[in-house]
Design a protein around this motif. Structure first.
Motif, PDB file in Angstrom:
ATOM      1  N   ASP A  30      20.594  59.290 -89.071  1.00 30.75           N
ATOM      2  CA  ASP A  30      19.532  59.015 -90.018  1.00 30.75           C
ATOM      3  C   ASP A  30      18.626  57.961 -89.403  1.00 30.75           C
ATOM      4  O   ASP A  30      19.075  56.890 -89.013  1.00 30.75           O
ATOM      5  CB  ASP A  30      20.118  58.524 -91.345  1.00 30.75           C
ATOM      6  CG  ASP A  30      19.067  58.449 -92.434  1.00 30.75           C
ATOM      7  OD1 ASP A  30      19.434  58.130 -93.563  1.00 30.75           O
ATOM      8  OD2 ASP A  30      17.893  58.710 -92.140  1.00 30.75           O
ATOM      9  N   SER A  41      23.462  54.933-101.524  1.00 28.59           N
ATOM     10  CA  SER A  41      24.022  56.137-102.132  1.00 28.59           C
ATOM     11  C   SER A  41      23.543  57.388-101.414  1.00 28.59           C
ATOM     12  O   SER A  41      24.296  58.340-101.230  1.00 28.59           O
ATOM     13  CB  SER A  41      23.634  56.190-103.610  1.00 28.59           C
ATOM     14  OG  SER A  41      22.217  56.191-103.748  1.00 28.59           O
ATOM     15  N   GLY A  42      22.256  57.402-100.983  1.00 30.50           N
ATOM     16  CA  GLY A  42      21.761  58.543-100.232  1.00 30.50           C
ATOM     17  C   GLY A  42      22.486  58.706 -98.917  1.00 30.50           C
ATOM     18  O   GLY A  42      22.734  59.831 -98.470  1.00 30.50           O
ATOM     19  N   ARG A  44      25.610  57.890 -98.365  1.00 33.85           N
ATOM     20  CA  ARG A  44      26.940  58.422 -98.648  1.00 33.85           C
ATOM     21  C   ARG A  44      26.890  59.925 -98.890  1.00 33.85           C
ATOM     22  O   ARG A  44      27.777  60.667 -98.466  1.00 33.85           O
ATOM     23  CB  ARG A  44      27.539  57.699 -99.854  1.00 33.85           C
ATOM     24  CG  ARG A  44      28.022  56.285 -99.550  1.00 33.85           C
ATOM     25  CD  ARG A  44      28.886  55.758-100.670  1.00 33.85           C
ATOM     26  NE  ARG A  44      28.113  55.592-101.899  1.00 33.85           N
ATOM     27  CZ  ARG A  44      27.491  54.452-102.228  1.00 33.85           C
ATOM     28  NH1 ARG A  44      27.535  53.412-101.401  1.00 33.85           N
ATOM     29  NH2 ARG A  44      26.829  54.355-103.357  1.00 33.85           N
ATOM     30  N   ILE A  45      25.845  60.367 -99.582  1.00 29.95           N
ATOM     31  CA  ILE A  45      25.713  61.807 -99.825  1.00 29.95           C
ATOM     32  C   ILE A  45      25.537  62.548 -98.507  1.00 29.95           C
ATOM     33  O   ILE A  45      26.144  63.604 -98.272  1.00 29.95           O
ATOM     34  CB  ILE A  45      24.530  62.077-100.761  1.00 29.95           C
ATOM     35  CG1 ILE A  45      24.820  61.507-102.152  1.00 29.95           C
ATOM     36  CG2 ILE A  45      24.236  63.567-100.844  1.00 29.95           C
ATOM     37  CD1 ILE A  45      23.675  61.624-103.108  1.00 29.95           C
ATOM     38  N   ARG A  46      24.723  61.983 -97.642  1.00 33.00           N
ATOM     39  CA  ARG A  46      24.514  62.619 -96.341  1.00 33.00           C
ATOM     40  C   ARG A  46      25.804  62.620 -95.526  1.00 33.00           C
ATOM     41  O   ARG A  46      26.111  63.601 -94.828  1.00 33.00           O
ATOM     42  CB  ARG A  46      23.409  61.896 -95.574  1.00 33.00           C
ATOM     43  CG  ARG A  46      23.116  62.535 -94.222  1.00 33.00           C
ATOM     44  CD  ARG A  46      22.094  61.755 -93.437  1.00 33.00           C
ATOM     45  NE  ARG A  46      21.851  62.398 -92.162  1.00 33.00           N
ATOM     46  CZ  ARG A  46      20.977  63.381 -91.961  1.00 33.00           C
ATOM     47  NH1 ARG A  46      20.255  63.833 -92.966  1.00 33.00           N
ATOM     48  NH2 ARG A  46      20.817  63.919 -90.770  1.00 33.00           N
TER      49      ARG A  46
END
Length: 451
Positions: A30, A41-42, A44-46
């Motif tokens: 990223d 949080s984004g 962690r989703i990735r």
């Protein structure tokens, strides 16, 4: 200088403590840094999307649908439950795979979610267990036979990730898992796996080829595996483009019987003069009678009469053929088909049996390839284009990057294999809809790796 002034100067020289700075920690894969030293949080989703390899999920539902088509059934509620079970078991294998390879990935691929610390190893293992339990539960809801296939499928997934992956039996275990996944769809839809064994072998062969190439994707340097996979892809393309054995046998039977070759949907035409078979000649399949044209029945049964004017393949009540004492039935009808039809034609034409037949006049029948054949060949060609070209690049330059690209293409090409198997089983519409998932998977693969 007084003591007060000296004390004031000393206090002025004391520096105020600096406020702690927020350090930006880049996330692997990223480009945007996250403040505060931890992933947002984004992120962690990735991380979980990378762990579960979300783009590869689109290769899973086609296994169950191909099994349902091979078994001769249409998708039902049980088929949907089996697809859900397949998805859960597939993702369980992905999470368990990274948990088992966390030490190896720390050296070879430190950007993976577990080595980089974005996902805890315990969380990955717990997810694998929960997804496995959910998959078995859904398979149980799909029926007893589906559950009987899901149990060895789950065992194969765990055995591969925990022990067989780095052994010579690893590729075969992965191929067996894909084959069992297709049989899961057949068992859930039709309650049997007999008709799906051959398609399962085709899908397993493709998976075996991809797995052999993936064993050297991290270091590259191997030409043998991509070359063998390229040969396998060529053979599979020819298999997927061909007809099923049953369809080929039916076509050969019709040719030997001298039946008129008409495209699906064309009206049935009589093969003899309107008066039926002459006296003394047994009624043979393909010979016109007063009621219509006799066609072969099921093995072991009597022939049936096809009503003239009704389109081939349309639902029509079967009219038993006129009973003829001593007329052959079942398998003997097939054996005597050509001889009886030839005798009937000879008698109807007024020439002795065995005399050479006059040249048949040219007909205006134009053979048109059915839509199913066109779809099947097109899907087989898409498989070759998707998988063969990256493999050829990996053969010419077996670098890690090109080898990983070939593996990713092979995973996405699984969708083309499934779609072609559906069209080959007589479900071209389902095959086309499944093939539409390939562009979605390819687009997501640009953001999240499938390997």
């Amino acid at each position: 200088m007084t003591a007060d002034r000296l004390a004031a100067r000393a206090r002025a020289r004391v520096r105020r403590p600096r406020r702690p700075r927020t350090e930006a920690v880049p996330l692997p894969g990223d480009g945007r840094p996250v403040a505060g030293g931890g992933p947002a949080s984004g992120g962690r989703i990735r991380a979980w999307a990378e762990l579960l390899r979300v783009p590869a999920v689109f290769t899973v539902p086609g296994d169950v649908l191909a099994g349902a088509a091979a078994a001769g059934g249409r998708p039902t509620r049980r088929t949907a439950l089996a697809a859900g079970a397949s998805l859960c078991l597939y993702e369980a294998g992905m999470a368990l795979n990274d948990w088992a390879d966390r030490e190896e990935d720390a050296v070879a691929r430190p950007h993976r979610p577990l080595p980089s610390g974005r996902v805890r190893p315990g969380a990955a293992l717990a997810a694998a267990g929960a997804l496995s339990a959910a998959g078995l539960a859904l398979a149980a809801c799909a029926g007893r036979r589906a559950f009987a296939v899901a149990v060895p499928l789950t065992a194969t997934v765990w055995a591969y990730d925990l022990g067989l992956k780095h052994t010579p039996a690893g590729p075969a275990a992965m191929a067996a898992a894909r084959s069992l996944d297709l049989l899961l769809g057949a068992a859930a839809t039709a309650g049997t796996t007999r008709g799906a064994l051959a398609p399962a072998a085709v899908l397993g062969s493709h998976t075996l080829a991809v797995t052999l190439v993936s064993r050297r994707e991290a270091e590259g340097g191997s030409v043998a595996a991509p070359l063998a996979a390229l040969a396998a892809a060529s053979a599979l393309t020819a298999t997927l483009a061909g007809r099923r054995a049953g369809a080929s046998a039916a076509a050969a039977l019709g040719h030997r019987a001298g039946a008129s070759a008409t495209a699906p949907g064309a009206p049935t035409r009589a093969l003899a003069a309107p008066g039926g078979a002459p006296a003394g000649v047994p009624a043979a399949p393909g010979v016109s009678t007063g009621a219509g044209t006799i066609v072969p029945g099921r093995p072991g049964g009597a022939p049936f009469v096809a009503v003239p004017g009704r389109r081939t393949g349309a639902a029509a009540p079967a009219v038993p053929a006129p009973a003829v004492p001593g007329a052959p039935t079942g398998a003997s009808v097939v054996a005597l088909l050509g001889r009886q039809a030839g005798a009937a034609f000879a008698a109807a034409a007024g020439r002795p049996t065995g005399a050479p037949a006059p040249a048949a006049p040219a007909t205006d029948v134009v053979r048109v390839a059915p839509a199913t054949d066109v779809v099947r060949v097109a899907l087989a060609a898409s498989y070759a284009v998707t998988f063969a070209r990256p493999l050829a690049h990996a053969v010419l330059n077996p670098s890690p990057q090109l080898t990983q690209r070939a593996v990713g293409a092979g995973i996405r090409a699984t969708i083309a294999v499934q779609s072609a198997l559906m069209a080959r089983a007589g479900a071209p519409g389902t095959g086309v809809l499944t093939a539409a998932l390939a562009p979605v998977a390819a687009r997501l693969a640009r953001k999240v790796s499938t390997t």
